[in-house]
Scaffold this motif. Structure first.
Motif, PDB file in Angstrom:
ATOM      1  N   ARG A  23       0.785  -1.241  -0.011  1.00  0.00           N
ATOM      2  CA  ARG A  23       0.215  -0.148  -0.021  1.00  0.00           C
ATOM      3  C   ARG A  23       0.913   1.418  -0.016  1.00  0.00           C
ATOM      4  NH1 ARG A  23      -4.160  -1.350   4.913  1.00  0.00           N
ATOM      5  NH2 ARG A  23      -2.130  -1.349   6.033  1.00  0.00           N
ATOM      6  N   VAL A  24       1.866   1.400   0.637  1.00  0.00           N
ATOM      7  CA  VAL A  24       2.857   2.321   0.664  1.00  0.00           C
ATOM      8  C   VAL A  24       3.411   2.587  -0.591  1.00  0.00           C
ATOM      9  CG1 VAL A  24       4.785   3.474   1.847  1.00  0.00           C
ATOM     10  CG2 VAL A  24       3.184   2.413   3.534  1.00  0.00           C
ATOM     11  N   MET A  25       4.018   1.493  -1.174  1.00  0.00           N
ATOM     12  CA  MET A  25       4.875   1.557  -2.218  1.00  0.00           C
ATOM     13  C   MET A  25       3.788   1.952  -3.422  1.00  0.00           C
ATOM     14  SD  MET A  25       7.628   1.021  -1.563  1.00  0.00           S
ATOM     15  CE  MET A  25       8.707   0.988  -3.049  1.00  0.00           C
ATOM     16  N   GLU A  26       2.631   1.656  -3.463  1.00  0.00           N
ATOM     17  CA  GLU A  26       1.686   2.143  -4.563  1.00  0.00           C
ATOM     18  C   GLU A  26       1.495   3.625  -4.294  1.00  0.00           C
ATOM     19  OE1 GLU A  26      -1.104   2.216  -7.762  1.00  0.00           O
ATOM     20  OE2 GLU A  26       0.583   0.827  -7.000  1.00  0.00           O
ATOM     21  N   LEU A  27       1.447   4.044  -3.201  1.00  0.00           N
ATOM     22  CA  LEU A  27       1.362   5.544  -3.222  1.00  0.00           C
ATOM     23  C   LEU A  27       2.769   6.369  -3.428  1.00  0.00           C
ATOM     24  CD1 LEU A  27      -0.400   5.903   0.339  1.00  0.00           C
ATOM     25  CD2 LEU A  27      -1.206   6.855  -2.064  1.00  0.00           C
ATOM     26  N   VAL A  28       3.878   5.751  -3.274  1.00  0.00           N
ATOM     27  CA  VAL A  28       5.098   6.161  -3.397  1.00  0.00           C
ATOM     28  C   VAL A  28       5.378   6.429  -5.048  1.00  0.00           C
ATOM     29  CG1 VAL A  28       7.583   5.567  -3.534  1.00  0.00           C
ATOM     30  CG2 VAL A  28       6.559   5.238  -1.511  1.00  0.00           C
ATOM     31  N   ARG A  29       4.847   5.285  -5.657  1.00  0.00           N
ATOM     32  CA  ARG A  29       4.732   5.340  -7.191  1.00  0.00           C
ATOM     33  C   ARG A  29       3.628   6.353  -7.624  1.00  0.00           C
ATOM     34  NH1 ARG A  29       1.472   3.902 -11.077  1.00  0.00           N
ATOM     35  NH2 ARG A  29      -0.240   2.985 -10.010  1.00  0.00           N
ATOM     36  N   LEU A  30       2.771   6.641  -6.968  1.00  0.00           N
ATOM     37  CA  LEU A  30       1.635   7.618  -7.869  1.00  0.00           C
ATOM     38  C   LEU A  30       2.300   8.918  -7.521  1.00  0.00           C
ATOM     39  CD1 LEU A  30      -1.516   5.992  -6.339  1.00  0.00           C
ATOM     40  CD2 LEU A  30      -0.964   6.072  -8.708  1.00  0.00           C
ATOM     41  N   ILE A  31       2.676   9.286  -6.320  1.00  0.00           N
ATOM     42  CA  ILE A  31       3.316  10.395  -5.885  1.00  0.00           C
ATOM     43  C   ILE A  31       4.594  10.756  -6.669  1.00  0.00           C
ATOM     44  CG2 ILE A  31       4.347  11.964  -4.090  1.00  0.00           C
ATOM     45  CD1 ILE A  31       2.377  10.957  -2.037  1.00  0.00           C
ATOM     46  N   GLY A  32       5.308   9.602  -7.005  1.00  0.00           N
ATOM     47  CA  GLY A  32       6.435  10.048  -7.920  1.00  0.00           C
ATOM     48  C   GLY A  32       6.187  10.286  -9.399  1.00  0.00           C
ATOM     49  N   HIS A  33       5.012   9.726  -9.783  1.00  0.00           N
ATOM     50  CA  HIS A  33       4.468  10.014 -11.055  1.00  0.00           C
ATOM     51  C   HIS A  33       4.076  11.549 -11.104  1.00  0.00           C
ATOM     52  CE1 HIS A  33       4.518   6.608 -13.759  1.00  0.00           C
ATOM     53  NE2 HIS A  33       4.053   5.849 -12.846  1.00  0.00           N
ATOM     54  N   SER A  34       3.509  12.103 -10.104  1.00  0.00           N
ATOM     55  CA  SER A  34       2.602  13.330 -10.291  1.00  0.00           C
ATOM     56  C   SER A  34       3.962  14.354  -9.614  1.00  0.00           C
ATOM     57  CB  SER A  34       1.695  13.348  -9.295  1.00  0.00           C
ATOM     58  OG  SER A  34       1.834  13.216  -7.794  1.00  0.00           O
ATOM     59  N   ALA A  35       4.687  14.063  -8.701  1.00  0.00           N
ATOM     60  CA  ALA A  35       5.686  15.253  -8.192  1.00  0.00           C
ATOM     61  C   ALA A  35       7.195  15.128  -8.499  1.00  0.00           C
ATOM     62  CB  ALA A  35       5.438  15.233  -6.662  1.00  0.00           C
ATOM     63  N   GLY A  36       7.579  13.818  -8.802  1.00  0.00           N
ATOM     64  CA  GLY A  36       8.786  13.538  -9.162  1.00  0.00           C
ATOM     65  C   GLY A  36       9.594  13.241  -7.811  1.00  0.00           C
ATOM     66  N   GLY A  37      11.117  13.156  -7.948  1.00  0.00           N
ATOM     67  CA  GLY A  37      11.898  12.595  -6.925  1.00  0.00           C
ATOM     68  C   GLY A  37      11.974  13.574  -5.712  1.00  0.00           C
ATOM     69  N   ARG A  38      12.781  14.625  -5.700  1.00  0.00           N
ATOM     70  CA  ARG A  38      12.698  15.296  -4.444  1.00  0.00           C
ATOM     71  C   ARG A  38      11.549  16.244  -4.074  1.00  0.00           C
ATOM     72  NH1 ARG A  38      18.586  18.010  -6.064  1.00  0.00           N
ATOM     73  NH2 ARG A  38      19.906  16.098  -5.599  1.00  0.00           N
TER      74      ARG A  38
END
Length: 188
Positions: free
Chosen positions: A103-118
Motif C-alpha cells: 500500500r505504501v509502495m503504491e502511494l510512492v509510485r503515484l506521488i513519484g508520477h505526479s511530483a517527481g523525486g525530490r
C-alpha cells in the motif's frame, strides 16, 4: 482506538500487540496458516525457523506505523523440488525483501508520477511516510518494467529492395496527436 484486527495489513496476519511509541505506532504481528512452496507449489507443514520483518505501513492520524512482522521459514518436503528452505510469501502485503507494505509502495509510485523525486520526497515526509528521492525514482523504474507501455497503432513498413531504404523514416501517430517517431530501418 482501532481494534487489533483492523490494524492487520492482510488476512493471514495475526496482530497481537499495538503500542504507541514516541513518534510512531508499533504493531507486533505474526503470519498464520500453512504456505505453499514457491518452487513446486506443494503445501508445507514443516516449519524451519522464524525471523522478524519490519515494514512501514500507511500512517494513522499523521503518525508513522511500523509493523514488526514475525515471518516463518519452511522446509519443502518434496524431493523433486530444488528449494529445500523457503520463506512465506505475502502477496498483497509486501514483496519479498521489501521494507514497505504494498500500500505504501503504491502511494510512492503515484506521488513519484505526479511530483517527481525530490518534491515527492518532501511530500511523502509531510504525509508521515518518509521515502528518499532515490526510492521514489527506483519504484517508478520498477513499475515501468512491470507494466509495458500500450502499443500505438503504428504500421510496419516493409521495403522490397535495398535501394529504397531511407536513412530515417518519420512515422506519425494515427490519432494525429502530433507525436512523431523516428525509426531507423535496417534491411535484412
Amino acid at each position: 482506538m482501532k481494534t487489533q484486527k483492523s490494524w492487520a495489513p492482510g488476512d493471514k496476519i495475526n496482530v497481537y500487540s499495538v503500542k504507541r511509541g514516541i513518534n510512531r505506532w508499533v504493531v507486533e504481528a505474526e503470519t498464520q496458516g500453512l504456505p505453499f512452496c514457491p518452487g513446486c507449489r506443494t503445501l508445507s507443514g514443516s516449519r524451519h525457523s522464524s525471523y522478524l520483518r519490519c515494514l512501514q505501513d500507511l500512517p494513522v492520524q499523521g503518525v508513522l506505523v511500523m509493523i514488526n512482522l514475525r515471518s516463518r521459514r519452511w522446509r519443502c518436503r518434496n524431493p523433486a523440488c530444488l528449494r529445500k528452505i523457503f520463506t512465506e510469501r505475502l502477496p498483497g502485503i509486501a514483496s519479498p525483501l521489501a521494507r514497505r507494505s504494498c500500500r505504501v509502495m503504491e502511494l510512492v509510485r503515484l506521488i513519484g508520477h505526479s511530483a517527481g523525486g525530490r518534491p515527492g520526497e518532501r511530500l511523502m515526509e509531510r504525509f508521515a511516510m518518509p521515502a528518499s528521492d532515490d526510492t521514489i525514482l527506483r519504484q517508478l523504474k520498477r513499475a515501468a518494467k512491470e507494466r509495458p507501455l500500450p502499443r500505438d497503432n503504428h504500421h510496419e513498413i516493409r521495403i522490397a529492395s535495398p535501394e529504397n531504404v531511407p536513412e530515417r523514416l518519420i512515422v506519425t501517430s494515427p490519432r494525429n496527436t502530433g507525436y512523431i517517431r523516428y525509426a531507423k530501418l535496417a534491411f535484412n
